[in-house]
Design a protein around this motif. Sequence first.
Motif: not given
Length: 209
Positions: A15-20, A136-142
């Motif tokens: 996921x990190x690779x994709x977001x970057x 950060x790179x992302x955050x989720x619904x929690x």
Amino acid sequence: MNHFERTRDTGKRTLRRHLLTVRERLPGDVVRDAGRALAEQALELPELARARTVAAYVSVGSEPGTIALLDTLRARGVRVLLPALLPDNDLDWGAYDGEGSLARVRRGGRMTLFEPSGEPLGPDAVTGAEVVLLPGLAVDARGMRLGRGGGSYDRVLARLDRAGARPALVVLLYDTEVLERVPTEPHDRAVQAVVTPSGVRRFGGSAPQ
């Protein structure tokens, strides 16, 4: 590391690779516009409106821009603390006194960072902040944040816990980086809010105190 832990770790790396990759493809004008919009949204936060000390960071590369936000906070009389990376990946802190107070630093083969050039205040300085703005790179619904994986901010959050400090934790992201779910580990800690160029989202029923 058991099978579940290995799978979770692999999921984070993928996921990190994709977001970057997505970030790196953003045009410069999109990054600049997002930084201005992000500052406008963040400055509406009640937590920032009454904060006397804010721990933040200087964005680099295609990260959502933070300089406009830092300068406005400083103009309001807020004491802004910025991190300096230590050899063990922990963070020291120093005061932000405008862009002229930043030093361009390259840590080994890592990306070039902008760090405070003034007197180091020590890793515990962050415990005096009322708000901590997190990269950060992302955050989720929690409200679970996905970082870059270096562990520096895990140490910061653990230090806050040990000190009994309870600042508002806010992550700054692009709109597309608010996801339904990100892989987590037991030590991960939820943030109270995410600020994106289009607005603010709070988590876990959090409300400004």
